[in-house]
Design a protein around this motif. Sequence first.
Motif, PDB file in Angstrom:
ATOM      1  N   SER A  54       0.781  -1.242   0.000  1.00  0.00           N
ATOM      2  CA  SER A  54       0.000   0.000   0.000  1.00  0.00           C
ATOM      3  C   SER A  54       0.815   1.296   0.000  1.00  0.00           C
ATOM      4  O   SER A  54       0.233   2.374  -0.073  1.00  0.00           O
ATOM      5  CB  SER A  54      -0.926   0.011   1.228  1.00  0.00           C
ATOM      6  N   THR A  64      -8.618   2.772  -4.314  1.00  0.00           N
ATOM      7  CA  THR A  64      -8.091   4.073  -3.908  1.00  0.00           C
ATOM      8  C   THR A  64      -8.407   5.169  -4.926  1.00  0.00           C
ATOM      9  O   THR A  64      -8.585   4.883  -6.112  1.00  0.00           O
ATOM     10  CB  THR A  64      -6.556   3.955  -3.746  1.00  0.00           C
ATOM     11  N   ASP A  65      -8.384   6.400  -4.445  1.00  0.00           N
ATOM     12  CA  ASP A  65      -8.554   7.542  -5.366  1.00  0.00           C
ATOM     13  C   ASP A  65      -7.366   7.672  -6.324  1.00  0.00           C
ATOM     14  O   ASP A  65      -7.466   8.334  -7.358  1.00  0.00           O
ATOM     15  CB  ASP A  65      -8.737   8.857  -4.581  1.00  0.00           C
ATOM     16  N   GLU A  66      -6.236   7.026  -5.985  1.00  0.00           N
ATOM     17  CA  GLU A  66      -5.028   7.217  -6.803  1.00  0.00           C
ATOM     18  C   GLU A  66      -5.184   6.672  -8.213  1.00  0.00           C
ATOM     19  O   GLU A  66      -4.428   7.051  -9.110  1.00  0.00           O
ATOM     20  CB  GLU A  66      -3.818   6.561  -6.125  1.00  0.00           C
ATOM     21  N   TYR A 105       2.373   1.805  -7.546  1.00  0.00           N
ATOM     22  CA  TYR A 105       1.280   1.404  -6.638  1.00  0.00           C
ATOM     23  C   TYR A 105      -0.079   1.669  -7.294  1.00  0.00           C
ATOM     24  O   TYR A 105      -0.938   0.784  -7.350  1.00  0.00           O
ATOM     25  CB  TYR A 105       1.374   2.168  -5.306  1.00  0.00           C
ATOM     26  N   ASN A 130      -7.358   9.338   1.161  1.00  0.00           N
ATOM     27  CA  ASN A 130      -6.352   9.010   2.193  1.00  0.00           C
ATOM     28  C   ASN A 130      -6.996   8.796   3.553  1.00  0.00           C
ATOM     29  O   ASN A 130      -7.652   9.700   4.080  1.00  0.00           O
ATOM     30  CB  ASN A 130      -5.351  10.154   2.344  1.00  0.00           C
ATOM     31  N   LEU A 186       2.131   9.658   5.915  1.00  0.00           N
ATOM     32  CA  LEU A 186       2.442  11.023   6.372  1.00  0.00           C
ATOM     33  C   LEU A 186       1.988  11.339   7.803  1.00  0.00           C
ATOM     34  O   LEU A 186       2.763  11.888   8.597  1.00  0.00           O
ATOM     35  CB  LEU A 186       1.865  12.057   5.393  1.00  0.00           C
ATOM     36  N   PRO A 224       9.969  15.129   7.439  1.00  0.00           N
ATOM     37  CA  PRO A 224      10.246  15.382   6.018  1.00  0.00           C
ATOM     38  C   PRO A 224       8.985  15.717   5.224  1.00  0.00           C
ATOM     39  O   PRO A 224       8.004  14.976   5.259  1.00  0.00           O
ATOM     40  CB  PRO A 224      10.830  14.049   5.537  1.00  0.00           C
ATOM     41  N   TYR A 279       7.854  16.546   1.283  1.00  0.00           N
ATOM     42  CA  TYR A 279       8.337  16.527  -0.098  1.00  0.00           C
ATOM     43  C   TYR A 279       8.067  17.867  -0.779  1.00  0.00           C
ATOM     44  O   TYR A 279       6.971  18.444  -0.638  1.00  0.00           O
ATOM     45  CB  TYR A 279       7.644  15.426  -0.912  1.00  0.00           C
ATOM     46  N   ARG A 314      -4.074  16.431  -0.325  1.00  0.00           N
ATOM     47  CA  ARG A 314      -4.730  15.138  -0.127  1.00  0.00           C
ATOM     48  C   ARG A 314      -6.065  15.380   0.565  1.00  0.00           C
ATOM     49  O   ARG A 314      -6.265  16.390   1.244  1.00  0.00           O
ATOM     50  CB  ARG A 314      -3.856  14.195   0.717  1.00  0.00           C
ATOM     51  N   ASN A 333      -0.210  19.405   2.269  1.00  0.00           N
ATOM     52  CA  ASN A 333       0.580  18.651   3.246  1.00  0.00           C
ATOM     53  C   ASN A 333       1.136  19.577   4.322  1.00  0.00           C
ATOM     54  O   ASN A 333       1.202  19.214   5.496  1.00  0.00           O
ATOM     55  CB  ASN A 333       1.712  17.904   2.538  1.00  0.00           C
ATOM     56  N   ARG A 376       9.040  13.345  -4.040  1.00  0.00           N
ATOM     57  CA  ARG A 376       8.760  11.979  -4.513  1.00  0.00           C
ATOM     58  C   ARG A 376       8.692  12.023  -6.041  1.00  0.00           C
ATOM     59  O   ARG A 376       7.960  12.876  -6.585  1.00  0.00           O
ATOM     60  CB  ARG A 376       7.412  11.571  -3.923  1.00  0.00           C
ATOM     61  N   HIS A 403       5.231  12.644  -8.165  1.00  0.00           N
ATOM     62  CA  HIS A 403       4.336  12.999  -7.057  1.00  0.00           C
ATOM     63  C   HIS A 403       3.034  13.646  -7.555  1.00  0.00           C
ATOM     64  O   HIS A 403       3.057  14.740  -8.129  1.00  0.00           O
ATOM     65  CB  HIS A 403       5.084  13.989  -6.148  1.00  0.00           C
ATOM     66  N   TYR A 406      14.955   7.748   2.883  1.00  0.00           N
ATOM     67  CA  TYR A 406      15.196   9.103   3.405  1.00  0.00           C
ATOM     68  C   TYR A 406      16.684   9.407   3.572  1.00  0.00           C
ATOM     69  O   TYR A 406      17.034  10.559   3.825  1.00  0.00           O
ATOM     70  CB  TYR A 406      14.488   9.302   4.751  1.00  0.00           C
TER      71      TYR A 406
HETATM   72  O1  DAU Z   1      -5.003   8.449  -1.666  1.00  0.00           O
HETATM   73  C1  DAU Z   1      -5.151   7.175  -1.103  1.00  0.00           C
HETATM   74  C2  DAU Z   1      -3.780   6.613  -0.876  1.00  0.00           C
HETATM   75  O2  DAU Z   1      -3.233   7.327   0.218  1.00  0.00           O
HETATM   76  C3  DAU Z   1      -3.750   5.121  -0.601  1.00  0.00           C
HETATM   77  O3  DAU Z   1      -4.217   4.442  -1.734  1.00  0.00           O
HETATM   78  C4  DAU Z   1      -2.330   4.657  -0.264  1.00  0.00           C
HETATM   79  O4  DAU Z   1      -2.349   3.292   0.107  1.00  0.00           O
HETATM   80  C5  DAU Z   1      -1.816   5.495   0.876  1.00  0.00           C
HETATM   81  O5  DAU Z   1      -0.461   5.158   1.116  1.00  0.00           O
HETATM   82  C6  DAU Z   1      -1.929   6.984   0.579  1.00  0.00           C
HETATM   83  O6  DAU Z   1      -1.009   7.385  -0.464  1.00  0.00           O
HETATM   84  P1  DAU Z   1      -0.259   8.804  -0.391  1.00  0.00           P
HETATM   85  O7  DAU Z   1       0.954   8.725  -1.217  1.00  0.00           O
HETATM   86  O8  DAU Z   1      -1.200   9.925  -0.643  1.00  0.00           O
HETATM   87  O9  DAU Z   1       0.069   8.818   1.183  1.00  0.00           O
HETATM   88  P2  DAU Z   1       1.377   9.194   2.000  1.00  0.00           P
HETATM   89  O10 DAU Z   1       1.011   9.207   3.434  1.00  0.00           O
HETATM   90  O11 DAU Z   1       2.554   8.388   1.572  1.00  0.00           O
HETATM   91  O12 DAU Z   1       1.643  10.693   1.536  1.00  0.00           O
HETATM   92  C7  DAU Z   1       0.657  11.697   1.747  1.00  0.00           C
HETATM   93  C8  DAU Z   1       1.214  12.994   1.167  1.00  0.00           C
HETATM   94  O13 DAU Z   1       2.331  13.397   1.966  1.00  0.00           O
HETATM   95  C9  DAU Z   1       1.759  12.850  -0.255  1.00  0.00           C
HETATM   96  O14 DAU Z   1       1.506  14.058  -0.965  1.00  0.00           O
HETATM   97  C10 DAU Z   1       3.251  12.668  -0.072  1.00  0.00           C
HETATM   98  C11 DAU Z   1       3.522  13.500   1.175  1.00  0.00           C
HETATM   99  N1  DAU Z   1       4.633  13.013   2.011  1.00  0.00           N
HETATM  100  C12 DAU Z   1       4.643  11.717   2.389  1.00  0.00           C
HETATM  101  C13 DAU Z   1       5.668  11.222   3.152  1.00  0.00           C
HETATM  102  C14 DAU Z   1       5.696   9.769   3.546  1.00  0.00           C
HETATM  103  C15 DAU Z   1       5.625  13.893   2.418  1.00  0.00           C
HETATM  104  O15 DAU Z   1       5.599  15.090   2.073  1.00  0.00           O
HETATM  105  N2  DAU Z   1       6.651  13.404   3.169  1.00  0.00           N
HETATM  106  C16 DAU Z   1       6.732  12.110   3.534  1.00  0.00           C
HETATM  107  O16 DAU Z   1       7.733  11.711   4.193  1.00  0.00           O
END
Ligand code: DAU
Length: 365
Positions: A98, A145-147, A171, A200, A211, A226, A228, A235, A270, A301, A304, A361
Amino acid sequence: MGPKDKVKIGNKPMRVLVTGGMGFIGSHFVRHLIQSFPDLTAINLDKLTYAGNPANLEDLKDEPRHVFVKGDILDTTLLAGLFHEHHIDAVVHLAAESHVDRSILAPKEFIDTNVSGTLNLLSVALKSWESRGLMESARFVHVSTDEVYGSLGFNDPPAGEDARFTPNSPYAASKAAGDHLARSFHRTYGLPVVITNSTNNYGPFQFPEKLIPLTITRIMEGKAVPIYGRGRNVRDWLYVEDHCRALALVLFVGRPGDRYNVSARCELTNLELVEEIASLMDARTNPARASRELITFVEDRPGHDLRYGLDSLKIARELGWRPQVDITEGLSVTIDWYLENRAWIEGILSGDYLTFFEKWYGKRL
Ligand code: DAU
Ligand code: NAD
């Protein structure tokens, strides 16, 4: 069901196979089923990858209506045996790889579980339900997922169920392939499939690679948080228990062949989100230095997606679902849970997590 859900569920006993039930959403969903539906048994199949954690369902370890089976959805023989032995008449399929960042480092596992594993499950369900005459009454809920819809521009309207698929990460591409397979099994074989696409999720028990729990646990440790790029990506946040109520509604009264988006319409950048978490945490722990000073902008990322946002009018109109937890309440409950569950966190911040953290990281922080 929550008090505001208007659809009433009958007393039909169900034997629901939940895949990925030791993960974040899966464990909340199993708990929701057991607590809300006294005639229902949940068979929880989970491989216990780094993301699966029996501690997530410690409270149900002696519950006879919760049957945990350690196993892989790639194991067709195991799946066929489970359908036979437990008379499975519904599936809620959550098992997946995921995390987007991990899919960038190692995409193959995502194809194995999210595509081939989904195909296995669909095939075994079809064979079992055809032979037992359950093709009308059974249900296969495919949780997505919305992705899959790809990235929105800042001024675009939220995506509806008929939005074009444009997955951008390995993913998202693997989830999109799983969705297409699930849909095709309805169209081609009449398997009673219903698909959900949610935004999310956040809440207790979420693995601290995502996050919100990453931010909370880094602040607890006084370490850099961190973000990005410049933190402008958006989100759309959904409290996990609201998602679980939606999944139960779709399981019992969703229309086979249909897709339902699930969103609480809570879009934040974010940076806005992380600043809000920092301020909610400071109000609780009163640190010497404001936690927002830990925010560190790091290399973005790759690929992204700028913005996700879903229109979920259909599930509101047709099934009566409404989110019940707003972001301030949801974040507060989540933060309090992490502050009070250090042993759970310590069980995770080791081994595989540290290897991944260093790989991803290492060059960023
Ligand atoms: O949108 C639904 C999705 O949400 C699910 O399908 C996925 O399984 C789930 O992991 C999640 O994906 P995201 O990539 O949106 O979630 P994540 O928590 O990894 O990241 C949320 C936002 O935060 C994204 O814009 C990237 C940013 N981020 C993430 C991490 C881990 C950062 O800025 N810094 C970070 O270290
Ligand atoms: P998670 O990573 O926390 O949990 C996934 C679970 O699946 C783990 O318990 C893991 O052990 C299990 N699993 C992985 N591969 C398996 C395999 N081959 N066989 C059996 N079990 C296996 O994930 P999550 O965040 O709880 O997401 C659950 C589902 O919801 C996924 O399908 C995900 O795509 C979807 N989803 C998640 C979000 C989100 O924000 N987290 C949003 C929308 C949709």
